[in-house]
Design a protein around this motif. Structure first.
Motif, short mmCIF file in Angstrom:
data_model
loop_
_atom_site.label_atom_id
_atom_site.label_comp_id
_atom_site.label_asym_id
_atom_site.label_seq_id
_atom_site.Cartn_x
_atom_site.Cartn_y
_atom_site.Cartn_z
N LEU A 15 34.64 83.50 104.77
CA LEU A 15 34.09 83.58 103.43
C LEU A 15 33.21 82.37 103.15
O LEU A 15 33.62 81.22 103.35
N VAL A 18 30.89 83.65 96.84
CA VAL A 18 31.15 84.79 95.97
C VAL A 18 29.96 84.83 95.02
O VAL A 18 29.62 83.82 94.40
N PRO A 76 35.20 78.74 98.82
CA PRO A 76 33.90 79.36 98.65
C PRO A 76 33.09 78.70 97.54
O PRO A 76 33.63 78.07 96.64
#
Length: 139
Positions: A15, A18, A76
């Protein structure tokens, strides 16, 4: 649900960011920087301000893509990206937050611009200033 052991398989995805689609990235980014412990809106250096001017943006408040990052540089990162269409339906992905004092955190987030959407036995469903849902759980 059982946790799988961490894998070190080459080529496996990790990841990075976002990304939130939104109408006004700067204000939604400020909300999330306030909501999350250890995060802040990335500072604007001269290089970033020059990039904005090159695309016709004179004020960072009108930046079409605002970054919120962990103060320790971890992941993230959260990106807030301007899109022309308004949010019309429930999120397909949302963030779950934990708080030592759930009720105090819900009140703090409402003070920062969130709204309460609903309550369940163990969590409170909330929405950020543009209606993106998220949940607050006890720690």
């Amino acid at each position: 649900m059982k946790r799988r052991p961490r894998s070190s398989v080459a080529g496996m995805a990790t990841l990075k960011d976002v990304v939130f689609d939104c109408r006004h990235p700067a204000s939604v980014a400020r909300f999330w920087a306030t909501a999350l412990d250890g995060y802040d809106v990335a500072p604007y250096d001269e290089e970033e301000l020059a990039r904005l001017r090159a695309i016709g943006v004179d004020d960072p408040e009108d930046d079409p893509s605002v970054l919120v990052e962990a103060l320790d540089g971890g992941l993230p990162r959260l990106f807030f990206h301007r899109v022309p269409e308004p949010k019309t339906v429930k999120n397909r992905v949302h963030l779950d937050l934990r708080a030592a004092d759930r009720e105090a955190e819900v009140a703090r987030l409402i003070g920062a611009g969130a709204s309460e959407v609903g309550r369940h036995e163990d969590w409170v469903v909330m929405a950020d200033p543009e209606g993106n849902e998220f949940c607050v759980f006890p720690a």
